[in-house]
Structures are given as structure tokens and as C-alpha cells.
Design a protein around this motif. Structure first.
Motif, mmCIF file in Angstrom:
data_model
loop_
_atom_site.group_PDB
_atom_site.id
_atom_site.type_symbol
_atom_site.label_atom_id
_atom_site.label_comp_id
_atom_site.label_asym_id
_atom_site.label_seq_id
_atom_site.Cartn_x
_atom_site.Cartn_y
_atom_site.Cartn_z
ATOM 1 N N GLY A 192 0.888 -1.447 -0.094
ATOM 2 C CA GLY A 192 -0.052 -0.049 0.138
ATOM 3 C C GLY A 192 0.925 1.360 0.060
ATOM 4 O O GLY A 192 0.201 2.338 0.007
ATOM 5 N N THR A 193 2.151 0.990 -0.046
ATOM 6 C CA THR A 193 2.888 2.478 -0.084
ATOM 7 C C THR A 193 3.581 3.031 -1.420
ATOM 8 O O THR A 193 3.923 4.030 -1.284
ATOM 9 C CB THR A 193 4.200 2.126 0.894
ATOM 10 N N ALA A 194 3.143 2.350 -2.250
ATOM 11 C CA ALA A 194 3.697 2.640 -3.714
ATOM 12 C C ALA A 194 2.552 2.670 -4.768
ATOM 13 O O ALA A 194 2.107 3.804 -5.191
ATOM 14 C CB ALA A 194 4.918 1.697 -4.178
ATOM 15 N N GLY A 195 2.065 1.642 -5.107
ATOM 16 C CA GLY A 195 1.067 1.202 -6.198
ATOM 17 C C GLY A 195 -0.172 2.212 -5.679
ATOM 18 O O GLY A 195 -0.569 2.931 -6.777
ATOM 19 N N VAL A 196 -0.533 2.049 -4.880
ATOM 20 C CA VAL A 196 -1.969 2.494 -4.315
ATOM 21 C C VAL A 196 -1.789 4.251 -4.446
ATOM 22 O O VAL A 196 -2.736 4.864 -5.003
ATOM 23 C CB VAL A 196 -2.364 2.042 -2.964
ATOM 24 N N PRO A 197 -0.792 4.668 -3.724
ATOM 25 C CA PRO A 197 -0.695 6.061 -3.903
ATOM 26 C C PRO A 197 -0.584 6.718 -5.306
ATOM 27 O O PRO A 197 -0.961 7.564 -5.738
ATOM 28 C CB PRO A 197 0.356 6.730 -2.903
ATOM 29 N N MET A 198 0.350 5.724 -6.125
ATOM 30 C CA MET A 198 0.390 6.300 -7.547
ATOM 31 C C MET A 198 -0.923 6.299 -8.253
ATOM 32 O O MET A 198 -1.225 7.036 -9.099
ATOM 33 C CB MET A 198 1.327 5.234 -8.273
ATOM 34 N N MET A 199 -1.624 5.196 -7.907
ATOM 35 C CA MET A 199 -3.096 5.117 -8.591
ATOM 36 C C MET A 199 -3.882 6.229 -7.936
ATOM 37 O O MET A 199 -4.688 6.772 -8.908
ATOM 38 C CB MET A 199 -3.804 3.837 -8.148
ATOM 39 N N GLU A 200 -3.921 6.665 -7.088
ATOM 40 C CA GLU A 200 -4.763 7.494 -6.416
ATOM 41 C C GLU A 200 -4.420 8.895 -7.214
ATOM 42 O O GLU A 200 -5.341 9.777 -7.288
ATOM 43 C CB GLU A 200 -4.565 7.809 -4.865
ATOM 44 N N VAL A 201 -3.430 9.227 -7.399
ATOM 45 C CA VAL A 201 -2.717 10.292 -8.354
ATOM 46 C C VAL A 201 -3.470 10.287 -9.707
ATOM 47 O O VAL A 201 -4.190 11.367 -9.894
ATOM 48 C CB VAL A 201 -1.555 10.637 -8.397
ATOM 49 N N LEU A 202 -3.533 9.261 -10.215
ATOM 50 C CA LEU A 202 -4.061 8.981 -11.526
ATOM 51 C C LEU A 202 -5.510 9.413 -11.593
ATOM 52 O O LEU A 202 -6.123 9.868 -12.324
ATOM 53 C CB LEU A 202 -3.638 7.745 -12.143
ATOM 54 N N ARG A 203 -6.365 8.643 -10.451
ATOM 55 C CA ARG A 203 -7.801 8.924 -10.026
ATOM 56 C C ARG A 203 -8.061 10.378 -9.968
ATOM 57 O O ARG A 203 -9.179 10.900 -10.542
ATOM 58 C CB ARG A 203 -7.956 7.849 -8.964
ATOM 59 N N HIS A 204 -7.193 10.938 -9.197
ATOM 60 C CA HIS A 204 -7.730 12.332 -8.563
ATOM 61 C C HIS A 204 -7.381 13.141 -10.092
ATOM 62 O O HIS A 204 -8.186 14.235 -10.123
ATOM 63 C CB HIS A 204 -6.646 12.822 -7.565
ATOM 64 N N ARG A 205 -6.500 12.866 -10.615
ATOM 65 C CA ARG A 205 -6.155 13.654 -11.652
ATOM 66 C C ARG A 205 -7.444 13.411 -13.072
ATOM 67 O O ARG A 205 -7.152 13.889 -14.142
ATOM 68 C CB ARG A 205 -4.890 13.537 -12.509
ATOM 69 N N ASP A 206 -8.002 12.388 -12.707
ATOM 70 C CA ASP A 206 -9.263 12.016 -13.733
ATOM 71 C C ASP A 206 -8.532 11.381 -14.925
ATOM 72 O O ASP A 206 -8.892 12.059 -16.248
ATOM 73 C CB ASP A 206 -10.052 13.209 -14.028
ATOM 74 N N MET A 207 -7.529 10.628 -14.794
ATOM 75 C CA MET A 207 -6.730 9.883 -16.225
ATOM 76 C C MET A 207 -7.356 8.366 -16.438
ATOM 77 O O MET A 207 -7.690 7.699 -15.427
ATOM 78 C CB MET A 207 -5.265 10.103 -15.855
ATOM 79 N N THR A 208 -6.921 8.162 -17.907
ATOM 80 C CA THR A 208 -7.327 6.978 -18.127
ATOM 81 C C THR A 208 -6.394 6.499 -19.456
ATOM 82 O O THR A 208 -5.845 7.461 -19.579
ATOM 83 C CB THR A 208 -8.456 6.514 -18.496
ATOM 84 N N ASP A 209 -6.106 5.233 -19.736
ATOM 85 C CA ASP A 209 -5.182 4.906 -20.819
ATOM 86 C C ASP A 209 -3.927 5.378 -20.620
ATOM 87 O O ASP A 209 -3.277 5.960 -21.454
ATOM 88 C CB ASP A 209 -5.963 5.307 -22.054
ATOM 89 N N LEU A 210 -3.575 5.137 -19.394
ATOM 90 C CA LEU A 210 -2.227 5.811 -18.789
ATOM 91 C C LEU A 210 -1.595 4.631 -17.867
ATOM 92 O O LEU A 210 -2.013 4.183 -17.283
ATOM 93 C CB LEU A 210 -2.393 6.970 -18.237
ATOM 94 N N VAL A 211 -0.387 4.317 -18.206
ATOM 95 C CA VAL A 211 0.548 3.792 -17.108
ATOM 96 C C VAL A 211 1.808 4.665 -16.549
ATOM 97 O O VAL A 211 2.239 5.005 -17.201
ATOM 98 C CB VAL A 211 1.038 2.241 -17.745
ATOM 99 N N ALA A 212 1.867 4.412 -15.303
ATOM 100 C CA ALA A 212 2.973 4.988 -14.626
ATOM 101 C C ALA A 212 4.058 3.742 -13.999
ATOM 102 O O ALA A 212 3.316 2.841 -13.076
ATOM 103 C CB ALA A 212 2.438 5.752 -13.402
ATOM 104 N N VAL A 213 5.262 3.894 -14.255
ATOM 105 C CA VAL A 213 6.246 2.953 -13.733
ATOM 106 C C VAL A 213 7.122 4.086 -12.627
ATOM 107 O O VAL A 213 7.744 4.890 -13.484
ATOM 108 C CB VAL A 213 6.912 2.173 -14.423
ATOM 109 N N VAL A 214 7.347 3.746 -11.224
ATOM 110 C CA VAL A 214 8.218 4.632 -10.760
ATOM 111 C C VAL A 214 9.313 3.504 -10.206
ATOM 112 O O VAL A 214 9.171 2.789 -9.629
ATOM 113 C CB VAL A 214 7.556 5.170 -9.487
ATOM 114 N N THR A 215 10.632 3.919 -10.585
ATOM 115 C CA THR A 215 11.524 3.099 -10.351
ATOM 116 C C THR A 215 12.551 3.765 -9.470
ATOM 117 O O THR A 215 12.629 4.927 -9.237
ATOM 118 C CB THR A 215 12.735 3.175 -11.685
ATOM 119 N N ARG A 216 12.771 2.929 -8.592
ATOM 120 C CA ARG A 216 13.556 3.371 -7.056
ATOM 121 C C ARG A 216 14.885 2.959 -6.864
ATOM 122 O O ARG A 216 14.932 1.667 -7.049
ATOM 123 C CB ARG A 216 12.533 3.219 -6.028
ATOM 124 N N TYR A 217 15.733 3.548 -6.873
ATOM 125 C CA TYR A 217 17.206 3.409 -6.525
ATOM 126 C C TYR A 217 17.414 3.760 -5.120
ATOM 127 O O TYR A 217 17.252 4.719 -4.803
ATOM 128 C CB TYR A 217 18.132 4.101 -7.470
#
Length: 214
Positions: A76-101
Motif C-alpha cells: 500500500g505504500t507505492a502502487g496505491v498512492p500512484m493510482m490515487e494520483v491518476l484517479r485524482h487527476r481523472d486519467m485513463t489509458d495511462l501507465v505509470a512506472v516509478v523506478t526507485r534506486y
């Protein structure tokens, strides 16, 4: 509120650093789950040495398909908050990948939520938003002698009525195709009649969800 969720025009890459950890966000517009999966695989191959490649994706005209992955981060610390941003911005047909080093300093659950959500939010700030509307095709066949005048009239009309105009096709006549909201169709038909002194009658065609740059 827009009729349909929006998407973005093209891919975006944006990087932030938080307590020595690098968060590299990749955004891509997609047309299917398969295309999203291919993009995710592409990013994971590129960053095979990263500790985490976390994902959030929404697809479908109405945004009815969604999936996320924490990829080893606490649940719940990565994918969910990323998804919430996409939902809040009212987006679709979009994929987000966040790479962490990982930079050697733990961020804690709250810190991770803010980092992953913030990374996607900042990347979206750099993206060109593409809105979507249900528009109806209207075909207008214009005599060649009148094509220049109608070209100017239609470009001005579509700009003022949340509509779009395709490039004309020249054959026996100059064929124009405008895409307009249903509520604007009576106005367009009436205006074409006025411009042509009743000589031209637009042909109303199909309705489809159309991308309109914001």
C-alpha cells in the motif's frame, strides 16, 4: 466535470531525489492492457538493477480497468498512492512506472506514500493533457470556389464551439469534416445554411469519443 477521463499526448520521464533515493517516473499513454504490460516490461528491463519498479495503470475509455503493484515495497505504500494520483487527476489509458534506486535511508510508510505519489504527480505536471469528448461527425461538401471562405468560417466556428476540424479532402468538391458536441449540431447546421444561403446541407454521421488537446 469532463465527460470522460483524460490521457496524455506522449511519454514523460521525470526524476526526483528524496533522502538519497532516486525516484524515476515513466508515464506512457496506452490503448490496451497488453500495451501497458509491454511498456512496464520495457522499463523493468532498462532498470533491471533497481530495487523497485512500482506500477499503476488505468485503461478503458471510462477508466474501468485498473491495476497496481508495490513491487517489494511495503503493501500500500507505492502502487496505491500512484493510482490515487491518476484517479485524482481523472486519467485513463495511462501507465505509470516509478523506478526507485535505494539511497540507504529508510523513508517509512508515510514517506514512501508521499514519495511515490509525489513522483507521479510531478511527472503529470510535465505531461501534455489530452481531454476526451463525445463528438459527432458532420460532413460538408463545399464547391471549390467557396472552399477558402468556408475553410476560414469552419476553423473559426470549431475553435469557438469545443469542436475540431479535419483537413479537407479535395475531389469533385472540397469535403470538410467537423467533429462537434451533440448540443452544438443545430447551431452548426444553421450557420452552414446561413453561410451558403441555404445551398448546403451538412450530413451528420457517427458519434465517437475523440481526443482533444487541452
Amino acid at each position: 466535470m469532463p465527460e470522460y477521463p483524460a490521457t496524455i499526448a506522449r511519454r514523460v520521464v521525470h526524476e526526483i531525489e528524496i533522502k538519497r533515493s532516486r525516484f524515476i517516473t515513466y508515464l506512457a499513454p496506452v490503448t490496451s492492457v497488453a500495451e501497458a504490460d509491454a511498456f512496464i516490461a520495457e522499463v523493468r528491463k532498462k532498470h533491471w538493477d533497481a530495487r523497485h519498479n512500482c506500477v499503476a495503470m488505468i485503461t478503458g475509455v471510462t477508466g474501468d480497468q485498473a491495476r497496481s503493484s508495490d513491487d517489494g515495497e511495503p503493501s500500500g505504500t507505492a502502487g496505491v498512492p500512484m493510482m490515487e494520483v491518476l484517479r485524482h487527476r481523472d486519467m485513463t489509458d495511462l501507465v505509470a512506472v516509478v523506478t526507485r534506486y535505494f539511497g540507504g535511508i529508510k523513508l517509512g510508510a508515510g514517506g514512501l506514500v508521499r514519495a511515490y505519489g509525489g513522483a507521479v504527480s510531478e511527472a503529470l505536471d510535465h505531461a501534455q493533457r489530452v481531454d476526451r469528448r463525445a463528438l459527432t461527425a458532420v460532413r460538408i461538401d463545399v464547391p471549390h470556389a467557396e472552399a477558402g471562405r468556408f475553410d476560414n468560417l469552419l476553423r473559426d466556428w470549431t475553435a469557438r464551439h469545443d469542436s475540431t476540424l479535419g483537413e479537407p479532402v479535395y475531389g469533385a468538391a472540397a469535403v470538410y469534416e467537423a467533429w462537434a458536441p451533440e448540443a452544438e449540431l443545430p447551431a452548426l447546421i444553421a450557420d452552414v445554411a446561413t453561410w451558403s444561403s441555404g445551398a448546403l446541407t451538412p450530413v451528420v454521421g457517427e458519434t465517437r469519443v475523440t481526443d482533444v488537446p487541452a
